[in-house]
Design a protein around this motif. Structure first.
Motif, PDB file in Angstrom:
ATOM      1  N   LEU A  22      16.764 -17.997  38.914  1.00  0.00           N
ATOM      2  CA  LEU A  22      15.492 -18.540  39.396  1.00  0.00           C
ATOM      3  C   LEU A  22      15.073 -17.881  40.706  1.00  0.00           C
ATOM      4  N   SER A  23      16.049 -17.551  41.544  1.00  0.00           N
ATOM      5  CA  SER A  23      15.735 -16.953  42.845  1.00  0.00           C
ATOM      6  C   SER A  23      15.067 -15.575  42.714  1.00  0.00           C
ATOM      7  N   TYR A  24      15.276 -14.901  41.607  1.00  0.00           N
ATOM      8  CA  TYR A  24      14.626 -13.603  41.387  1.00  0.00           C
ATOM      9  C   TYR A  24      13.165 -13.755  40.994  1.00  0.00           C
ATOM     10  N   TYR A  25      12.821 -14.860  40.348  1.00  0.00           N
ATOM     11  CA  TYR A  25      11.468 -15.048  39.849  1.00  0.00           C
ATOM     12  C   TYR A  25      10.678 -16.083  40.645  1.00  0.00           C
ATOM     13  N   TYR A  26      11.358 -17.114  41.103  1.00  0.00           N
ATOM     14  CA  TYR A  26      10.707 -18.224  41.808  1.00  0.00           C
ATOM     15  C   TYR A  26      11.575 -18.642  43.000  1.00  0.00           C
TER      16      TYR A  26
ATOM     17  N   GLU B  78      23.944 -11.521  39.458  1.00  0.00           N
ATOM     18  CA  GLU B  78      23.830 -10.325  40.298  1.00  0.00           C
ATOM     19  C   GLU B  78      24.179  -9.063  39.516  1.00  0.00           C
ATOM     20  N   THR B  79      25.196  -9.137  38.676  1.00  0.00           N
ATOM     21  CA  THR B  79      25.571  -7.986  37.843  1.00  0.00           C
ATOM     22  C   THR B  79      24.460  -7.655  36.855  1.00  0.00           C
ATOM     23  N   PHE B  80      23.893  -8.689  36.238  1.00  0.00           N
ATOM     24  CA  PHE B  80      22.796  -8.487  35.298  1.00  0.00           C
ATOM     25  C   PHE B  80      21.642  -7.749  35.966  1.00  0.00           C
ATOM     26  N   PHE B  81      21.231  -8.227  37.156  1.00  0.00           N
ATOM     27  CA  PHE B  81      20.083  -7.605  37.819  1.00  0.00           C
ATOM     28  C   PHE B  81      20.411  -6.236  38.400  1.00  0.00           C
ATOM     29  N   LEU B  82      21.653  -6.009  38.772  1.00  0.00           N
ATOM     30  CA  LEU B  82      22.058  -4.656  39.196  1.00  0.00           C
ATOM     31  C   LEU B  82      21.855  -3.672  38.042  1.00  0.00           C
TER      32      LEU B  82
ATOM     33  N   TYR C 146      19.976  -4.232  35.313  1.00  0.00           N
ATOM     34  CA  TYR C 146      18.564  -4.268  34.917  1.00  0.00           C
ATOM     35  C   TYR C 146      17.724  -3.353  35.799  1.00  0.00           C
ATOM     36  N   PHE C 147      17.928  -3.426  37.115  1.00  0.00           N
ATOM     37  CA  PHE C 147      17.128  -2.606  38.023  1.00  0.00           C
ATOM     38  C   PHE C 147      17.571  -1.146  38.016  1.00  0.00           C
TER      39      PHE C 147
END
Length: 178
Positions: free
Chosen positions: A124-128, A169-173, A175-176
């Motif tokens: 949620l912190s990544y989007y909202y 955090e691993t997912f977004f690492l 993903y980005f």
């Protein structure tokens, strides 16, 4: 290897001490009721329902829902593997204490409710970010409630929270990086 056994025994003593202190809070009827509510609020179906609300009422809702679903898709098998690998008995099976929950499984390590709550809030912190800020205390309360109701030791909850954050955090690492 003697030092490892001594370390494990010390860790268990500390864990039992903290569990006893926190779990004792359920002797107060109102604390037990609040803990049960927070514990139930960490049940899996709520994440699906809240995710759908975001999909229907927000521009980033679909991306948020998809990210959470992908993270849970990878987290759940690892969570079950860890639970069945360590086979740590729930505290209420080892000591005579008031049990305020019905377990879906017999093992306590790591806390799946806490892991899921921290996955949800961290994602949620990544989007909202504003919502995440308000829901972080809720995620912590889910973890504490799992100790109060007798489902987990403090270390189960701490590891569950860290795993949840690490998965996101691993997912977004990744993903980005793509």
């Amino acid at each position: 290897m003697v030092w490892l056994t001594a370390l494990q025994e010390t860790a268990l003593r500390v864990d039992l001490s903290w569990f006893t202190r926190i779990h004792r809070l359920n002797q107060h009827r109102w604390i037990a009721a609040v803990a049960q509510c927070f514990s139930r609020s960490g049940d899996g179906y709520w994440y699906f329902i809240v995710g759908l609300v975001f999909v229907l009422h927000s521009a980033d809702g679909q991306a948020f829902f998809t990210a959470c679903a992908a993270i849970f898709l990878f987290e759940r098998p690892l969570y079950w593997w860890l639970k069945n690998k360590f086979k740590r008995a729930r505290p209420t099976t080892l000591m005579a204490s008031k049990k305020l929950f019905v377990a879906q499984d017999e093992f306590s390590f790591p806390s799946g409710h806490t892991c899921a709550a921290f996955i949800f809030v961290t994602c949620l912190s990544y989007y909202y970010p504003v919502f995440a800020l308000y829901l972080l205390p809720w995620a912590c309360a889910v973890g504490v409630s799992r100790v109060v109701v007798g489902a987990h030791y403090v270390s189960d909850v701490c590891v569950g929270a860290l795993l949840g954050i690490a998965f996101v955090e691993t997912f977004f690492l990744i993903y980005f990086a793509l």
